[in-house]
Design a protein around this motif. Structure first.
Motif, PDB file in Angstrom:
ATOM      1  N   ASP A  62      43.333  37.214  40.287  1.00 57.20           N
ATOM      2  CA  ASP A  62      42.138  36.532  40.263  1.00 57.20           C
ATOM      3  C   ASP A  62      41.816  35.578  38.671  1.00 57.20           C
ATOM      4  OD1 ASP A  62      41.300  39.563  39.659  1.00 57.20           O
ATOM      5  OD2 ASP A  62      40.636  39.428  41.677  1.00 57.20           O
ATOM      6  N   ALA A 108      43.887  33.031  39.180  1.00 62.75           N
ATOM      7  CA  ALA A 108      43.293  32.374  40.431  1.00 62.75           C
ATOM      8  C   ALA A 108      42.674  31.114  40.094  1.00 62.75           C
ATOM      9  CB  ALA A 108      43.383  32.893  41.639  1.00 62.75           C
ATOM     10  N   ILE A 162      33.044  27.095  39.011  1.00 68.40           N
ATOM     11  CA  ILE A 162      34.302  26.499  39.526  1.00 68.40           C
ATOM     12  C   ILE A 162      33.114  25.324  40.054  1.00 68.40           C
ATOM     13  CG2 ILE A 162      34.780  26.014  41.611  1.00 68.40           C
ATOM     14  CD1 ILE A 162      36.315  28.698  41.210  1.00 68.40           C
ATOM     15  N   ILE A 219      30.726  28.022  41.295  1.00 71.28           N
ATOM     16  CA  ILE A 219      31.080  29.392  41.527  1.00 71.28           C
ATOM     17  C   ILE A 219      31.366  30.163  40.235  1.00 71.28           C
ATOM     18  CG2 ILE A 219      32.559  30.780  43.304  1.00 71.28           C
ATOM     19  CD1 ILE A 219      32.818  28.364  44.996  1.00 71.28           C
ATOM     20  N   PHE A 251      33.141  34.517  42.035  1.00 69.10           N
ATOM     21  CA  PHE A 251      35.120  34.573  43.334  1.00 69.10           C
ATOM     22  C   PHE A 251      34.840  35.775  43.443  1.00 69.10           C
ATOM     23  CE2 PHE A 251      38.581  31.772  43.562  1.00 69.10           C
ATOM     24  CZ  PHE A 251      39.044  32.855  42.783  1.00 69.10           C
ATOM     25  N   LEU A 273      36.412  37.226  47.454  1.00 73.86           N
ATOM     26  CA  LEU A 273      37.558  37.569  47.383  1.00 73.86           C
ATOM     27  C   LEU A 273      37.952  39.144  47.605  1.00 73.86           C
ATOM     28  CD1 LEU A 273      39.167  35.831  44.515  1.00 73.86           C
ATOM     29  CD2 LEU A 273      39.113  35.639  47.066  1.00 73.86           C
TER      30      LEU A 273
END
Lengths: 185, 457
Positions: free
Chosen positions: A105, A108, A120, A161, A166, A170
């Motif tokens: 993650d 990502a 983000i 985010i 995040f 997920l």
């Protein structure tokens, strides 16, 4: 005379990389061979062009972002150590060695967060979406998708985010299974 | 002083004279005469068997040396590093979403942040191992064949092995190379000279007959110049007049290998220099198809000349390499459809080199032609197998591209090569954007498609 023989990886280096990233000896030698075959300039480092020469990567919509993840801030060349460090994020991890520094993650998140400010933003999300869909979806539709996504994930109301938000999104996805690559040895 | 040297000089001259005569007689008897008549003494096969035994021994020594030092040996991978599953974009993304979704209905969400995983993983997989880039560099070997250029375990060599390698070096550069260069010059020289002579004859059966014989003879001398040990399979399927012979391309030597067993009309661009001289004299004896540089771009012109040639049944079958570039003999890449549009019978031929004796692949971005030929002539031998496959023609309802792919699959299957859809032009050029756009379209359908469903319900 093959240049490979002269730039053979030293045992000490292999051990260091093994300790740092957790790859096995044979995986490291094979990936080193791959690194040298991509290194057309034969100077021990890879540039962005070297990556773009891989056709399957060039047709990946997120190809440029993935290539970017290999290069440290502001640099244009990556050496074998850096190469291995990035690849380590995709190594399947045994449960007893959960290492937060090398996880799926994290990488990502890096793919979304272009300016590396640990959040983000709406723009960054839009950029990634645009890369993935090409010209097939209008700006308004894409914008509403982005807004919806941020709304759902953003818990502290700053309209972006963060890494923790995040990870929460997920939570249910088995990141290790979906991001890690199956090695044959 | 002069008196002292004179008889000595004479002696040296006489000795040199004798050795040259002996040398050339041996050459003539053992190599050139058999080439003219197409027979073989079997010397090369014996040589090949001996070499194989030596290579096996060399590999065992290296393995033993590595074991003594307790280091794992670097074994070049003939299989992949990673396992790649051929799943589709839609399938995978749905799976990712399903596992992470906390909604009740499956995959009705339009976008999830986890979608990125699919692209990221695919991208990194292709960085670790992709199907294309490795086709443009030499294949890696499992055992060592005493050539420095293919050895990655240098520091495990014992004294005995080094001596053997040194001996090998001496034999290859001191004996084999000069021998082969002499033969090559003889072969090419004879070709140019004899075809020019034949060109003076009037057109007719005599000319064709002689031209055939001359071409075959000179190519056979060239084959011996490379110490090429070729096994031809299924010769009953050899290409006939009015047909097109297609083969996979690994190096310029492919032409010599095929042409020493049958007569073909070559197709290509006119070069300058030595190549040009050879081309111009060859075309005097029998009709080859050479194009000027400017004509190559004009596809209609090329197609017209090829079909005109094919329709004339008295002319030889055309030899074409549809990949357009040299590939390293582990795979067959996209065939250009031009030769498959003409409508003639296609005779596929598969050529597979045995990499243990010398790597025949011409990496044109790394080596020039002369360098390449020198490397060829200083390897142990070129060993290959040629399979003549049964003729194929375009079927009803099949277009040129499908036909080309069918022929390609047959060649790949026979030669034990990987059948790829990628274009050999990727060796030098960039991949087309249309492939990326396809992926983007597929993904967009996933996002937008679900929106339509939602608005409908």
């Amino acid at each position: 005379m093959g240049s490979r023989a002269s730039t053979l990886l030293r045992e000490e280096e292999i051990e260091e990389i093994k300790k740092e990233t957790g790859f096995s000896h044979s995986q490291i030698t094979r990936l080193y061979s791959r690194f040298t075959s991509l290194d057309k300039g034969e100077n021990g480092t890879l540039s962005r062009e070297d990556f773009q020469r891989i056709p399957e990567l060039a047709i990946n919509p997120l190809g440029d972002r993935i290539i970017n993840a290999f290069f440290p801030e502001g640099e244009d060349q990556v050496n074998f150590r850096g190469f291995m460090r990035t690849l380590a994020h995709f190594r399947p991890i045994e449960d007893n060695e959960k290492n937060k520094n090398y996880s799926g993650d994290f990488i990502a998140f890096r793919l979304y967060d272009l300016d590396r400010d640990d959040k983000i933003s709406r723009d960054e999300l839009l950029q990634v979406l645009r890369m993935m869909v090409g010209v097939n979806i209008s700006d308004e539709q894409l914008g509403s998708i982005a807004d919806r996504t941020i709304q759902e994930a953003d818990t502290n109301g700053d309209n972006s985010i963060s890494f923790n938000e995040f990870i929460k999104v997920l939570e249910k996805v088995d990141v290790e299974q979906k991001m890690s690559i199956r090695f044959l040895h | 002083m002069e008196l002292f040297f004179s008889p000595f000089d004479n002696l040296v001259c006489i000795l040199l004279g004798i050795s040259f005569t002996v040398w050339f007689t041996l050459l003539l008897v053992f190599i050139i005469v058999p080439a003219i008549f197409g027979v073989s003494f079997g010397i090369r096969r014996l040589y090949m068997k001996t070499l194989l035994k030596i290579f096996e021994w060399a590999t065992l020594r290296i393995e033993r040396g590595a074991k003594e030092k307790n280091h794992p040996l670097y074994k070049p991978y003939s299989n992949a590093i990673i396992a790649r599953e051929p799943t589709s974009l839609e399938q995978e993304i749905k799976e990712i979403r399903r596992s992470g979704s906390n909604r009740d209905f499956d995959s009705a969400s339009e976008f999830e942040m986890s979608d990125i995983f699919y692209f990221a993983r695919r991208g990194v997989e292709s960085i670790m191992d992709d199907e294309v880039t490795k086709r443009f560099s030499a294949e890696e070997l499992e055992s060592w064949n005493l050539l420095t250029r293919s050895n990655y375990n240098f520091h495990y060599i014992s004294l005995r092995l080094t001596v053997l390698w040194g001996l090998g070096l001496l034999i290859r550069y001191g004996f084999l190379l000069p021998l082969r260069v002499t033969l090559a010059f003889t072969g090419v020289g004879l070709l140019v000279f004899l075809t020019s002579v034949i060109g003076l004859l009037p057109n007719g059966r005599m000319k064709n007959f002689l031209s055939e014989k001359v071409h075959l003879m000179c190519y056979r001398i060239c084959v011996r110049a490379l110490t090429a040990i070729i096994t031809y399979h299924d010769s009953e399927n050899k290409p006939k007049n009015g047909g097109i012979c297609v083969a996979n391309h690994t190096s310029p030597i492919d032409v010599i290998i095929l042409a020493s067993d049958g007569c073909y009309a070559m197709v290509g661009q006119i070069h300058g220099g030595l190549m040009g001289v050879i081309q111009r004299s060859m075309v005097k004896a029998c009709p080859h198809i050479w194009f000027e540089r400017s004509e190559v771009k004009d596809r209609h012109l090329v197609a017209k000349r090829l079909s005109d040639h094919v329709e004339d049944k008295s002319k030889l079958p055309i030899l074409i390499f549809p990949e357009g570039t040299c590939i390293n003999n582990t795979s067959v890449m996209m065939f250009k459809k031009g030769s498959f549009e003409i409508g003639a019978t296609v005779y596929p031929v598969a050529i597979k080199y045995d990499p243990r004796f010398g790597d025949a692949f011409w990496n044109s971005s790394k080596f020039g032609m002369v360098n390449y030929l020198l490397r060829m002539m200083s390897s142990w031998a070129i060993v290959c197998s040629v399979w003549y496959l049964p003729p194929m023609s375009r079927e009803e309802g099949e277009d040129a591209v499908q036909f080309a792919n069918r022929v390609k699959a047959a060649i790949a299957r026979q030669g034990g090569l990987v059948d790829l859809l990628w274009d050999g032009g990727l060796k030098r050029g960039k991949v087309k954007d249309t492939f990326k756009e396809e992926q983007q379209k597929l993904y967009s359908k996933m996002l937008v498609g679900t929106q339509e469903d939602r608005s409908r319900s």
